[in-house]
Design an enzyme around this catalytic site. Structure first.
Site, mmCIF file in Angstrom:
data_model
loop_
_atom_site.group_PDB
_atom_site.id
_atom_site.type_symbol
_atom_site.label_atom_id
_atom_site.label_comp_id
_atom_site.label_asym_id
_atom_site.label_seq_id
_atom_site.Cartn_x
_atom_site.Cartn_y
_atom_site.Cartn_z
ATOM 1 N N LYS A 51 0.828 -1.209 0.000
ATOM 2 C CA LYS A 51 0.000 0.000 0.000
ATOM 3 C C LYS A 51 0.865 1.264 0.000
ATOM 4 O O LYS A 51 0.487 2.291 -0.572
ATOM 5 C CB LYS A 51 -0.960 0.012 1.193
ATOM 6 C CG LYS A 51 -2.294 -0.586 0.874
ATOM 7 C CD LYS A 51 -2.338 -2.078 0.771
ATOM 8 C CE LYS A 51 -2.390 -2.761 -0.499
ATOM 9 N NZ LYS A 51 -2.364 -4.226 -0.389
ATOM 10 N N GLY A 179 -0.964 -13.992 -13.350
ATOM 11 C CA GLY A 179 -1.992 -14.085 -12.305
ATOM 12 C C GLY A 179 -2.611 -12.724 -12.051
ATOM 13 O O GLY A 179 -1.893 -11.746 -11.819
ATOM 14 N N ALA A 182 -5.597 -10.407 -6.461
ATOM 15 C CA ALA A 182 -5.289 -9.113 -5.834
ATOM 16 C C ALA A 182 -3.790 -8.794 -5.886
ATOM 17 O O ALA A 182 -3.396 -7.674 -6.240
ATOM 18 C CB ALA A 182 -5.783 -9.117 -4.399
ATOM 19 N N ILE A 185 -2.544 -8.025 -9.589
ATOM 20 C CA ILE A 185 -3.092 -6.772 -10.133
ATOM 21 C C ILE A 185 -2.527 -5.548 -9.400
ATOM 22 O O ILE A 185 -2.293 -4.497 -10.006
ATOM 23 C CB ILE A 185 -4.642 -6.801 -10.077
ATOM 24 C CG1 ILE A 185 -5.171 -7.631 -11.251
ATOM 25 C CG2 ILE A 185 -5.236 -5.421 -10.085
ATOM 26 C CD1 ILE A 185 -4.944 -7.024 -12.645
ATOM 27 N N GLU A 202 -3.994 -14.080 -17.328
ATOM 28 C CA GLU A 202 -4.915 -14.720 -16.380
ATOM 29 C C GLU A 202 -5.481 -15.993 -17.000
ATOM 30 O O GLU A 202 -6.005 -15.968 -18.117
ATOM 31 C CB GLU A 202 -6.053 -13.736 -16.025
ATOM 32 C CG GLU A 202 -7.197 -14.346 -15.237
ATOM 33 C CD GLU A 202 -6.763 -15.015 -13.944
ATOM 34 O OE1 GLU A 202 -6.088 -14.376 -13.134
ATOM 35 O OE2 GLU A 202 -7.096 -16.210 -13.759
ATOM 36 N N GLY A 269 -0.741 -17.445 -6.541
ATOM 37 C CA GLY A 269 -1.350 -17.986 -5.341
ATOM 38 C C GLY A 269 -0.326 -18.265 -4.254
ATOM 39 O O GLY A 269 0.859 -17.953 -4.397
ATOM 40 N N ASP A 309 -3.813 -17.579 7.393
ATOM 41 C CA ASP A 309 -3.495 -18.155 6.079
ATOM 42 C C ASP A 309 -3.231 -19.651 6.133
ATOM 43 O O ASP A 309 -3.562 -20.372 5.183
ATOM 44 C CB ASP A 309 -2.248 -17.467 5.488
ATOM 45 C CG ASP A 309 -2.584 -16.134 4.826
ATOM 46 O OD1 ASP A 309 -3.738 -15.684 4.933
ATOM 47 O OD2 ASP A 309 -1.673 -15.549 4.205
ATOM 48 N N HIS A 442 -23.628 14.315 2.560
ATOM 49 C CA HIS A 442 -23.432 14.882 1.220
ATOM 50 C C HIS A 442 -22.385 15.980 1.270
ATOM 51 O O HIS A 442 -22.414 16.781 2.191
ATOM 52 C CB HIS A 442 -24.748 15.459 0.706
ATOM 53 C CG HIS A 442 -24.598 16.152 -0.617
ATOM 54 N ND1 HIS A 442 -24.499 15.447 -1.799
ATOM 55 C CD2 HIS A 442 -24.496 17.481 -0.933
ATOM 56 C CE1 HIS A 442 -24.358 16.309 -2.799
ATOM 57 N NE2 HIS A 442 -24.348 17.548 -2.303
#
Ligand SMILES: Cc1cc2nc3c(=O)[nH]c(=O)nc-3n(C[C@H](O)[C@H](O)[C@H](O)COP(=O)(O)OP(=O)(O)OC[C@H]3O[C@@H](n4cnc5c(N)ncnc54)[C@H](O)[C@@H]3O)c2cc1C
Length: 463
Positions: A51, A179, A182, A185, A202, A269, A309, A442
């Site tokens: 990130k 691949g 997530a 990409i 892919e 993966g 995991d 808003h």
């Protein structure tokens, strides 16, 4: 003599360290064993450093678009070493924070590699020798690592896994990403934004194949607009590695073509870290590299739990942490609630972002639901236009019979922050009625969440 604890946690990733802290908060005597780094993959080689990289790419992208905002930024560039240094710095700051939190909660941290020689026993190989520990409860949180396919194995030079890609030895000029989940990409988005000519291959029929089909299509359109080449229903059969190039044989529709790249990222993966722990001897069931558990993360061996995991999909940090908390509470005799798989959100931080929770429209239909579907495009939202982000969509899927929110799917700016609204809704078993009654501020992107719900019932105002 063996040191005795109430709970021993093996692994200090977001599953393990959260389990250790929660167990300690509940008054238990806790040890956490970690062989490499506090914070696990998430803080060191996963969620957080990616990130940080993507934020640099986002700022760079905005500078490219400066004119759109009436600004001029004519001379700007990036320094990859500095971009990576920032990412490593962010990771370091957070991992030292985990050390501080464990200490504050009086968790005994032991740096070393753990094995489980018998139920209730843990041996730890440390730099100084070995330590024997005992506990009635052991939580296995050993995580996962990158899957390697034969012939496509990363070498750190021209063929990378996620660790190499996070500390790249060079900036790719022509990049192949294998691949489009997530991880693939996100790296494709990062390097493409910084100027690498990027191809994504892919094997399934669409990018981000776990997402709702309409979201995949919209995301693909944006990736292609940014110059990425997307090859779907395609398989990389082999890689021929040279000193400064890699030739990939890629099969699509029965034909094989050879394409040249200077860098390849393999993102095919992950596999669970189940080896060398003594699990087979204990009788722990393993299915395709993951420990089999029940909904309370119990392995079937008395006092042995597996979370995160290593216990299987979805391979997400928040799933690991949630399971960690749940197991700690179960051990402490609290009223623990198993995690509901359909309430676990998934986020991909590419440009545009993608986020979802619950069933896709296709999965809901497969499950036998008659559905009501709402959609709202970013172009109908004032804040999206003010931000200069008019591309994207929010889609909601309801059970036509009961109004239950079955799923929500989003693509566009900041949707990884928006999805939580629907997660809360799902956890509270909200129907369309409560969502329609809710007041959204808003101008915000969140108003599209409201409009999407309204649209499912023919009541959208701004589209
Ligand atoms: C590039 C990338 C990006 C990602 N981005 C996201 C994201 O944005 N959001 C998200 O939710 N998820 C993301 N993930 C996934 C996320 O990192 C994992 O789901 C999460 O780290 C799993 O946590 P865990 O605690 O189960 O395992 P891990 O984080 O893998 O931690 C396991 C720990 O156990 C230790 N260990 C293993 N064996 C032993 C042993 N025998 N003895 C002692 N210690 C041991 C390991 O050293 C490790 O530190 C990403 C992953 C990658 C690779």
């Amino acid at each position: 003599m063996a040191q005795n604890f109430d709970v021993i946690v093996i692994g200090a990733g977001p599953g393990g360290y959260v389990a250790a802290i929660r167990a300690a908060q509940l008054g238990l005597k806790v040890a956490c064993v970690e062989r490499e780094h506090l914070g696990g993959i998430c803080l060191n080689w996963g969620c957080i450093p990616t990130k940080a990289l993507l934020r640099s790419a986002e700022v760079y992208h905005l500078m490219e678009r400066a004119k759109d905002f009436g600004l001029s930024a004519e001379k700007f560039d990036y320094d990859l070493d500095k971009v990576v240094a920032r990412s490593r710095g962010v990771a370091k700051q957070l991992t030292s924070g985990v050390g501080h939190l464990l200490k504050k909660n009086k968790v005994t941290v032991i740096m070393g590699t753990a094995t489980i020689p018998a139920p209730g026993k843990v041996s730890v190989k440390t730099e100084k020798g070995s330590e024997e520990l005992t506990a009635k409860n052991i939580i296995l949180a050993t995580g996962a690592r990158a899957r390697e396919l034969p012939g496509l194995e990363p070498d750190g030079k021209r063929v990378w896994n996620y660790k190499h890609a996070l500390k790249p030895p060079h900036m790719p000029k022509k990049l192949l990403v294998i691949g489009s989940g997530a991880i693939g990409i996100e790296f494709a988005s990062f390097f493409n934004t910084l100027g690498a000519e990027t191809t994504v291959v892919e094997v399934m029929d669409r990018v981000l194949p776990v997402e709702d089909a309409e979201i995949s299509v919209l995301a693909k359109k944006q990736f292609e607009k940014q110059g990425m080449k997307i090859m779907e229903k395609a398989t990389v059969k082999s890689l021929e590695r040279g000193a400064d190039k890699v030739t990939a044989s890629i099969e699509t529709g029965g034909k094989t073509e050879k394409l040249e790249f200077d860098t390849v990222i393999s993102a095919v993966g992950i596999v669970g870290n189940v080896e060398d722990l003594g699990l087979e001897k204990l009788g722990v069931k393993i299915d395709r590299t993951h420990v089999v558990t029940d909904e309370y993360c119990r392995t079937g061996v008395d006092g042995l739990y597996a979370i995160g995991d290593v216990a299987g999909a979805p391979w997400l940090a928040h799933k690991a942490s949630h399971e960690g908390t749940m197991v700690a509470e179960l051990i402490a005799g609290q009223n623990a609630h198993p995690i509901k798989p359909n309430s676990i959100p998934g986020c991909t931080y590419c440009n545009p972002q993608v986020a979802s929770v619950g069933l896709t429209e296709a999965k809901a239909k497969e499950a036998g639901y008659k559905v009501k579907v709402g959609k709202f495009p970013f172009i109908g939202n004032g804040k999206a236009i003010a931000l200069g982000e008019p591309e994207g969509m929010i889609k909601t899927v309801f059970d036509a019979k009961t109004g239950e929110l079955l799923g929500a799917h989003m693509v566009g700016a900041e949707v990884t922050e928006l999805i939580q609204g629907y997660v809360v809704g799902k956890t509270l078993e909200t129907t369309e009625a409560e969502l329609m009654e809710s007041v959204f501020p808003h101008p915000t992107l969140s108003e599209m969440m409201h409009e999407s719900v309204l649209s499912a019932y023919g009541r959208a105002i701004h589209f």
